[in-house]
Design a protein around this motif. Sequence first.
Motif, PDB file in Angstrom:
ATOM      1  N   VAL A  67       0.866  -1.169   0.000  1.00  0.00           N
ATOM      2  CA  VAL A  67       0.000   0.000   0.000  1.00  0.00           C
ATOM      3  C   VAL A  67       0.909   1.227   0.000  1.00  0.00           C
ATOM      4  CG1 VAL A  67      -1.700   1.324   1.312  1.00  0.00           C
ATOM      5  CG2 VAL A  67      -1.850  -1.181   1.234  1.00  0.00           C
ATOM      6  N   GLN A  68       0.684   2.138  -0.929  1.00  0.00           N
ATOM      7  CA  GLN A  68       1.559   3.302  -1.043  1.00  0.00           C
ATOM      8  C   GLN A  68       1.094   4.436  -0.120  1.00  0.00           C
ATOM      9  OE1 GLN A  68       3.119   4.359  -4.999  1.00  0.00           O
ATOM     10  NE2 GLN A  68       1.858   2.695  -5.818  1.00  0.00           N
ATOM     11  N   ASP A  69       2.042   5.047   0.547  1.00  0.00           N
ATOM     12  CA  ASP A  69       1.785   6.144   1.470  1.00  0.00           C
ATOM     13  C   ASP A  69       2.945   7.121   1.338  1.00  0.00           C
ATOM     14  OD1 ASP A  69       1.562   7.878   3.646  1.00  0.00           O
ATOM     15  OD2 ASP A  69       0.927   6.327   5.048  1.00  0.00           O
ATOM     16  N   ALA A  70       2.675   8.316   0.849  1.00  0.00           N
ATOM     17  CA  ALA A  70       3.735   9.292   0.560  1.00  0.00           C
ATOM     18  C   ALA A  70       4.513   9.709   1.795  1.00  0.00           C
ATOM     19  CB  ALA A  70       3.130  10.531  -0.109  1.00  0.00           C
ATOM     20  N   ARG A  71       3.976   9.449   2.978  1.00  0.00           N
ATOM     21  CA  ARG A  71       4.711   9.823   4.192  1.00  0.00           C
ATOM     22  C   ARG A  71       5.981   9.010   4.356  1.00  0.00           C
ATOM     23  NH1 ARG A  71       0.272   9.258   8.779  1.00  0.00           N
ATOM     24  NH2 ARG A  71       0.003   7.297   7.623  1.00  0.00           N
ATOM     25  N   TRP A  72       6.095   7.882   3.649  1.00  0.00           N
ATOM     26  CA  TRP A  72       7.305   7.063   3.718  1.00  0.00           C
ATOM     27  C   TRP A  72       8.341   7.468   2.676  1.00  0.00           C
ATOM     28  CZ3 TRP A  72       8.126   4.622   7.960  1.00  0.00           C
ATOM     29  CH2 TRP A  72       7.074   4.065   8.700  1.00  0.00           C
ATOM     30  N   ASN A  73       8.074   8.522   1.921  1.00  0.00           N
ATOM     31  CA  ASN A  73       9.026   8.989   0.912  1.00  0.00           C
ATOM     32  C   ASN A  73      10.296   9.558   1.543  1.00  0.00           C
ATOM     33  OD1 ASN A  73       7.229   8.286  -1.069  1.00  0.00           O
ATOM     34  ND2 ASN A  73       6.740  10.380  -1.698  1.00  0.00           N
ATOM     35  N   GLU A  74      11.368   9.507   0.773  1.00  0.00           N
ATOM     36  CA  GLU A  74      12.632  10.110   1.177  1.00  0.00           C
ATOM     37  C   GLU A  74      12.548  11.632   1.085  1.00  0.00           C
ATOM     38  OE1 GLU A  74      15.117  10.000   2.962  1.00  0.00           O
ATOM     39  OE2 GLU A  74      16.601   8.718   1.946  1.00  0.00           O
ATOM     40  N   TYR A  75      13.410  12.337   1.810  1.00  0.00           N
ATOM     41  CA  TYR A  75      13.554  13.778   1.614  1.00  0.00           C
ATOM     42  C   TYR A  75      14.085  14.022   0.202  1.00  0.00           C
ATOM     43  CZ  TYR A  75      18.484  12.766   2.391  1.00  0.00           C
ATOM     44  OH  TYR A  75      19.758  12.248   2.281  1.00  0.00           O
ATOM     45  N   ASP A  76      13.935  15.226  -0.288  1.00  0.00           N
ATOM     46  CA  ASP A  76      14.404  15.598  -1.623  1.00  0.00           C
ATOM     47  C   ASP A  76      15.883  15.989  -1.528  1.00  0.00           C
ATOM     48  OD1 ASP A  76      15.007  16.806  -4.059  1.00  0.00           O
ATOM     49  OD2 ASP A  76      13.056  17.793  -4.226  1.00  0.00           O
ATOM     50  N   PHE A  77      16.766  15.043  -1.859  1.00  0.00           N
ATOM     51  CA  PHE A  77      18.195  15.306  -1.667  1.00  0.00           C
ATOM     52  C   PHE A  77      18.706  16.412  -2.574  1.00  0.00           C
ATOM     53  CE2 PHE A  77      18.422  12.182  -5.098  1.00  0.00           C
ATOM     54  CZ  PHE A  77      19.520  12.573  -5.840  1.00  0.00           C
ATOM     55  N   LEU A  78      18.121  16.561  -3.771  1.00  0.00           N
ATOM     56  CA  LEU A  78      18.554  17.646  -4.651  1.00  0.00           C
ATOM     57  C   LEU A  78      18.172  18.999  -4.061  1.00  0.00           C
ATOM     58  CD1 LEU A  78      17.668  16.177  -8.168  1.00  0.00           C
ATOM     59  CD2 LEU A  78      19.930  16.387  -7.114  1.00  0.00           C
ATOM     60  N   ASP A  79      17.007  19.078  -3.455  1.00  0.00           N
ATOM     61  CA  ASP A  79      16.576  20.316  -2.811  1.00  0.00           C
ATOM     62  C   ASP A  79      17.478  20.649  -1.628  1.00  0.00           C
ATOM     63  OD1 ASP A  79      14.881  22.543  -2.549  1.00  0.00           O
ATOM     64  OD2 ASP A  79      13.610  21.511  -1.098  1.00  0.00           O
ATOM     65  N   VAL A  80      17.843  19.641  -0.854  1.00  0.00           N
ATOM     66  CA  VAL A  80      18.742  19.859   0.290  1.00  0.00           C
ATOM     67  C   VAL A  80      20.114  20.330  -0.194  1.00  0.00           C
ATOM     68  CG1 VAL A  80      19.970  18.715   2.185  1.00  0.00           C
ATOM     69  CG2 VAL A  80      17.531  18.261   1.823  1.00  0.00           C
ATOM     70  N   LEU A  81      20.612  19.724  -1.254  1.00  0.00           N
ATOM     71  CA  LEU A  81      21.908  20.144  -1.795  1.00  0.00           C
ATOM     72  C   LEU A  81      21.849  21.575  -2.322  1.00  0.00           C
ATOM     73  CD1 LEU A  81      22.986  16.874  -3.625  1.00  0.00           C
ATOM     74  CD2 LEU A  81      24.249  17.982  -1.779  1.00  0.00           C
ATOM     75  N   ARG A  82      20.740  21.921  -2.982  1.00  0.00           N
ATOM     76  CA  ARG A  82      20.600  23.296  -3.487  1.00  0.00           C
ATOM     77  C   ARG A  82      20.499  24.293  -2.339  1.00  0.00           C
ATOM     78  NH1 ARG A  82      17.218  20.827  -7.541  1.00  0.00           N
ATOM     79  NH2 ARG A  82      15.426  21.066  -6.142  1.00  0.00           N
ATOM     80  N   GLY A  83      19.755  23.933  -1.316  1.00  0.00           N
ATOM     81  CA  GLY A  83      19.507  24.868  -0.228  1.00  0.00           C
ATOM     82  C   GLY A  83      20.638  24.995   0.765  1.00  0.00           C
ATOM     83  N   HIS A  84      21.411  23.899   0.941  1.00  0.00           N
ATOM     84  CA  HIS A  84      22.417  23.914   2.007  1.00  0.00           C
ATOM     85  C   HIS A  84      23.787  23.397   1.577  1.00  0.00           C
ATOM     86  CE1 HIS A  84      19.410  24.996   5.006  1.00  0.00           C
ATOM     87  NE2 HIS A  84      18.606  24.130   4.430  1.00  0.00           N
ATOM     88  N   GLY A  85      23.943  23.047   0.306  1.00  0.00           N
ATOM     89  CA  GLY A  85      25.230  22.558  -0.170  1.00  0.00           C
ATOM     90  C   GLY A  85      26.164  23.688  -0.551  1.00  0.00           C
ATOM     91  N   SER A  86      27.411  23.334  -0.756  1.00  0.00           N
ATOM     92  CA  SER A  86      28.424  24.335  -1.109  1.00  0.00           C
ATOM     93  C   SER A  86      28.763  24.307  -2.593  1.00  0.00           C
ATOM     94  CB  SER A  86      29.701  24.081  -0.294  1.00  0.00           C
ATOM     95  OG  SER A  86      30.175  22.754  -0.498  1.00  0.00           O
ATOM     96  N   GLY A  87      27.985  23.587  -3.371  1.00  0.00           N
ATOM     97  CA  GLY A  87      28.247  23.491  -4.798  1.00  0.00           C
ATOM     98  C   GLY A  87      27.482  22.338  -5.399  1.00  0.00           C
TER      99      GLY A  87
END
Length: 213
Positions: A67-87
């Motif tokens: 049964v699919q439940d979006a609450r079990w999805n991973e965080y958006d790693f590309l968004d995290v890299l864009r928001g808090h990465g150094s490059g």
Amino acid sequence: MGAVYLVRHGQASFGADDYDRLSEVGAEQSAAVGKELRRRGLEFTGVYCGTMTRQRDTALAAGFEPVQDARWNEYDFLDVLRGHGSGNPDRGDPRRFQAALDEALLAWVAAAEGSDCGESWPAFAGRIGTALEDTVTALGRGENALVFTSGGVIGAIAALLIGDQAGRFTPLHRVTCNAGITKLVAGRSGLTLVAFNEHGHFEGEGRHLLTYR
């Protein structure tokens, strides 16, 4: 006493344009973890996954209809890299990419609600916490649930149960292997982490299937 088994998805297509699909190795890992779960003689009253392709396809390749439940999805790693990465880290070098991701994750967690990302660390931790709570609540005495999810979700849950969720999230997340098994037991004293990141099914003849990214 009930139990929740968390399985990280099989290897995704790291470095490809579409990361959210299983690699050939990932499909093999998924079949292997399904074989391991059946070897244990486990029965599940509920089987769940997120809405990500790699999570769903891992469940199907393992022999389960989730049964699919979006609450079990991973965080958006590309968004995290864009928001808090150094490059923009090189995806062709897994070690350098992991180091860059770790740095960004630590900053994301530290920023808390102040993050510019679409989903903050507290929001991520909160949604998977409610998904876990609902899964445990649905369990009857002696029943088991099975969840196919991602390394960040598993790392966050393990860190929560050990204590110091924010501090231990990143190091636990880093070591979750593809198609590893984590077991939580629900009893009178609450929820307890009794096994983290089991991967004995990738030792011996199966050692070529052990991957972390």
